[in-house]
Design a protein around this motif. Sequence first.
Motif, short mmCIF file in Angstrom:
data_model
loop_
_atom_site.label_atom_id
_atom_site.label_comp_id
_atom_site.label_asym_id
_atom_site.label_seq_id
_atom_site.Cartn_x
_atom_site.Cartn_y
_atom_site.Cartn_z
N TYR A 275 70.40 -35.96 -22.71
CA TYR A 275 70.42 -34.82 -21.80
C TYR A 275 70.10 -35.19 -20.34
N TYR A 276 69.73 -36.44 -20.10
CA TYR A 276 69.36 -36.79 -18.73
C TYR A 276 70.56 -36.75 -17.79
N THR A 277 70.29 -36.23 -16.59
CA THR A 277 71.38 -36.11 -15.61
C THR A 277 71.05 -36.82 -14.30
N GLY A 278 69.87 -37.40 -14.18
CA GLY A 278 69.48 -38.03 -12.92
C GLY A 278 68.45 -39.11 -13.14
N MET A 279 67.35 -39.03 -12.37
CA MET A 279 66.28 -40.03 -12.45
C MET A 279 65.72 -40.13 -13.87
N ILE A 280 65.46 -41.34 -14.31
CA ILE A 280 64.75 -41.56 -15.59
C ILE A 280 63.66 -42.60 -15.34
N TYR A 281 62.58 -42.52 -16.10
CA TYR A 281 61.55 -43.56 -15.95
C TYR A 281 60.74 -43.72 -17.23
N GLU A 282 60.02 -44.83 -17.30
CA GLU A 282 59.09 -45.11 -18.40
C GLU A 282 57.87 -45.82 -17.86
N VAL A 283 56.74 -45.63 -18.54
CA VAL A 283 55.48 -46.24 -18.10
C VAL A 283 55.10 -47.36 -19.06
N PHE A 284 54.69 -48.50 -18.52
CA PHE A 284 54.31 -49.65 -19.34
C PHE A 284 53.00 -50.27 -18.87
N ILE A 285 52.32 -50.96 -19.80
CA ILE A 285 51.32 -51.95 -19.35
C ILE A 285 51.88 -53.31 -19.77
N PRO A 286 51.59 -54.35 -18.99
CA PRO A 286 52.17 -55.66 -19.31
C PRO A 286 51.77 -56.16 -20.70
N GLU A 287 50.58 -55.74 -21.19
CA GLU A 287 50.08 -56.25 -22.48
C GLU A 287 50.81 -55.67 -23.68
N LEU A 288 51.61 -54.63 -23.48
CA LEU A 288 52.24 -53.94 -24.62
C LEU A 288 53.72 -53.74 -24.27
N GLY A 289 54.59 -54.24 -25.11
CA GLY A 289 56.02 -54.20 -24.76
C GLY A 289 56.71 -52.88 -25.06
N ILE A 290 55.94 -51.82 -25.31
CA ILE A 290 56.58 -50.54 -25.62
C ILE A 290 56.14 -49.48 -24.61
N ALA A 291 57.04 -48.51 -24.37
CA ALA A 291 56.76 -47.51 -23.32
C ALA A 291 55.62 -46.59 -23.76
N LEU A 292 54.71 -46.34 -22.83
CA LEU A 292 53.59 -45.43 -23.11
C LEU A 292 54.01 -43.98 -22.86
N GLY A 293 55.11 -43.81 -22.19
CA GLY A 293 55.59 -42.46 -21.90
C GLY A 293 56.87 -42.58 -21.12
#
Length: 439
Positions: A275-293
Amino acid sequence: MKAFENVRGMRDFLPQELAKRRFIESKVRECFQIYGYEEVETPIIEYFELLSMRAGEEIRHRMYAFKDLGGRKVALRPEMTASFARVVATKLRSEAKPLRLGYIANCFRYDNPQMGRYREFWQAGFELFGSSRLEADAEIIIVNNDLMKRLGFSGFFIKIGDVRILRGLLNSEGVSEDDQNTIMGLVDKRKVKSVLTFLEQKKVSDGCLKTVKKLLELRGTDCRKILEDGKRILSQNERSLEALEDLEAIINLARVGGVDTTFLVDVGFARGLEYYTGMIYEVFIPELGIALGGGGRYDKLVELFGGEPTPAVGCAPGIDRIVLAMEKKGLFSGQLSTINRVLIIPVGDDLSAKALEIAANLRRNGISAQNEVVGRNIGSALSYADKKGYAYAIIVGPRELEKGCIILRNMKVKEQKEVHLVNLVNEMSLMTRISLKSI
Ligand code: HAM
């Protein structure tokens, strides 16, 4: 007798684990308050059609879908944005916009259980309906960033992109929306080779193939440089260029709004949801290779569900992964408040009633008090209090009671003294520092 285990991918949360989750939720609710997001709850079960309409192949395929006894095709929600778009399209249709809505909710995906990936997981969410302006995109990043800071994180980074960059290019090559969705799904999984093979099969131009290849490699934390490179590569494509300009503006607005976090601009970035039509983002910490949000802009969803055209942008921090990240970074130490509780132990059955009366009086005054209810002797009751981490024990004995007193024992330092019942609440309030007001 059969010992039942949890269903695969489902978890119980015991008190210590739950305390961590409740701490995170309290910080999410702090952000709801401060940024003006009003909490809404929606049902766990929705029509499969609603949930699957723009979910993307990956999530659609992993839904817990079934027919209810009335023959309706339904599913457990795999995320919250579709439900919120439905609510805005229907019940909040004529509400003044913009609308800021929040949630903390369990979601279900039939994922392969592994670290940070569960079949039941919790999302917090911030959804902003009714603004197509870049300030709204920036606001979502600002809130998410603020939440991370309030939780004690530093050194996290935000990966950011815009679906219009790739879609703009694919549009200009006449690639159908369905094929674009397939490509975005492959990009989300970083299957670069499969993307290129798929595009070759669709007979796109050599120029397009080369550009896609370049775009999929174009990412870095020097935002200005990456965006300039992107603009150069896409100079012929108006929609892609607009997306790059917007990204630059969003990052600048977020900076002005207090975000001092590293941005990783990823020009070839896609997310699983369609459903995304524009900006997308994800939050990470370097110690964990999966998105926190993660999150992004979804301007067409409310309209697709029968509502007024309503641009929207939002995000969903994942509570389970935030717990993992906080554990990894040692962010829980000192954060989890413990309530000083007191166990009241009667010496003999005939003093049980008195012990109940004392407990009731303490609770009326905001002190957490529990009765010893299994008729143990003092020794084993004190050892139970010790194991359960009680701060205090009150021993109600006949000799002291004759003088109107009880014995108050500090379980940590293992010292005890006689206290007159008249002074007990005062004495305990001072020590436990919980009053009715703070509960
Ligand atoms: P999402 O990226 O699919 O986005 O999920 C958001 C977050 O939920 C992920 O970053 C992750 O932390 C958590 N999450 C997802 N799947 C799992 C899982 N199987 N186990 C544990 N945690 C998981 C959305 O769901 C969008 N609705 C976000 C959004 C809101 N976009 C606009 N508004």
